[in-house]
Design a protein around this motif. Sequence first.
Motif, mmCIF file in Angstrom:
data_model
loop_
_atom_site.group_PDB
_atom_site.id
_atom_site.type_symbol
_atom_site.label_atom_id
_atom_site.label_comp_id
_atom_site.label_asym_id
_atom_site.label_seq_id
_atom_site.Cartn_x
_atom_site.Cartn_y
_atom_site.Cartn_z
ATOM 1 N N ALA A 1 3.520 23.209 85.372
ATOM 2 C CA ALA A 1 4.840 22.777 85.834
ATOM 3 C C ALA A 1 4.707 21.694 86.907
ATOM 4 O O ALA A 1 5.424 20.684 86.871
ATOM 5 N N GLU A 2 3.802 21.892 87.854
ATOM 6 C CA GLU A 2 3.593 20.891 88.908
ATOM 7 C C GLU A 2 3.204 19.546 88.311
ATOM 8 O O GLU A 2 3.724 18.499 88.714
ATOM 9 N N GLU A 3 2.285 19.577 87.347
ATOM 10 C CA GLU A 3 1.822 18.336 86.720
ATOM 11 C C GLU A 3 2.935 17.626 85.968
ATOM 12 O O GLU A 3 2.923 16.407 85.827
ATOM 13 N N ARG A 4 3.924 18.382 85.505
ATOM 14 C CA ARG A 4 5.046 17.803 84.765
ATOM 15 C C ARG A 4 6.227 17.437 85.683
ATOM 16 O O ARG A 4 7.236 16.926 85.220
ATOM 17 N N GLY A 5 6.092 17.728 86.965
ATOM 18 C CA GLY A 5 7.174 17.449 87.894
ATOM 19 C C GLY A 5 8.347 18.400 87.763
ATOM 20 O O GLY A 5 9.489 18.058 88.077
ATOM 21 N N LEU A 6 8.065 19.608 87.301
ATOM 22 C CA LEU A 6 9.101 20.634 87.129
ATOM 23 C C LEU A 6 9.090 21.574 88.327
ATOM 24 O O LEU A 6 8.113 21.598 89.086
ATOM 25 N N LEU B 1 9.491 28.344 88.007
ATOM 26 C CA LEU B 1 8.908 28.605 86.687
ATOM 27 C C LEU B 1 7.805 29.653 86.772
ATOM 28 O O LEU B 1 7.647 30.469 85.852
ATOM 29 N N ALA B 2 7.069 29.680 87.876
ATOM 30 C CA ALA B 2 6.073 30.742 88.064
ATOM 31 C C ALA B 2 6.767 32.101 88.118
ATOM 32 O O ALA B 2 6.246 33.092 87.579
ATOM 33 N N ASP B 3 7.947 32.154 88.743
ATOM 34 C CA ASP B 3 8.716 33.409 88.772
ATOM 35 C C ASP B 3 9.130 33.828 87.358
ATOM 36 O O ASP B 3 9.071 35.009 87.007
ATOM 37 N N ILE B 4 9.555 32.854 86.559
ATOM 38 C CA ILE B 4 9.917 33.155 85.167
ATOM 39 C C ILE B 4 8.695 33.669 84.419
ATOM 40 O O ILE B 4 8.779 34.638 83.655
ATOM 41 N N TRP B 5 7.547 33.045 84.641
ATOM 42 C CA TRP B 5 6.321 33.484 83.961
ATOM 43 C C TRP B 5 5.923 34.880 84.414
ATOM 44 O O TRP B 5 5.433 35.674 83.605
ATOM 45 N N ASP B 6 6.149 35.202 85.686
ATOM 46 C CA ASP B 6 5.871 36.555 86.160
ATOM 47 C C ASP B 6 6.713 37.559 85.376
ATOM 48 O O ASP B 6 6.210 38.587 84.913
ATOM 49 N N GLN B 7 7.988 37.244 85.197
ATOM 50 C CA GLN B 7 8.865 38.130 84.411
ATOM 51 C C GLN B 7 8.418 38.186 82.957
ATOM 52 O O GLN B 7 8.441 39.253 82.336
ATOM 53 N N LEU B 8 8.016 37.046 82.399
ATOM 54 C CA LEU B 8 7.544 37.008 81.014
ATOM 55 C C LEU B 8 6.312 37.885 80.841
ATOM 56 O O LEU B 8 6.207 38.664 79.884
#
Length: 104
Positions: free
Chosen positions: A69-74, A79-86
Motif C-alpha cells: 500500500a505504501e509503495e502504491r501511495g495508498l 489497509l493494514a487494519d483491513i488486512w488484519d480483519q481479513l
Amino acid sequence: MEDAIKLPDVCETMADVRAGVDATDRALMELLDLRFGYMRAAARIKADREAVRDEGRKAEVINNARTDAEERGLPASELADIWDQLVECSIAYELHRWDSTRRD
C-alpha cells in the motif's frame, strides 16, 4: 449489452465511476473466493489444529499489505487494519473448515 468499464483516468461521469467500482468489487470478491480456497486447502493439509493460527505468518501478511500500500501511495495504516480483519476472518474460516473435516 453493458458498456465497457472505463479505467479511472478516463471516467467522465459518476455513472462511469460507479460502474467501475461495482466491477472492481465483483473482481475483489472473486479474488477473495480464491484466497478462501487456499484456506480450505490449508485446513485440509494441516494435521494439527494449533497450526491454523500462526502469529508470525499473520504479521508477515499484514506487513506485506502495508508495504504494498505504501509503495502504491495508498492509505497504508488503514489497509493494514483491513488486512488484519481479513486474516482474522481467514483464520476463523480455516478453523471451521479444519473442525468440519475431522468430525467423528
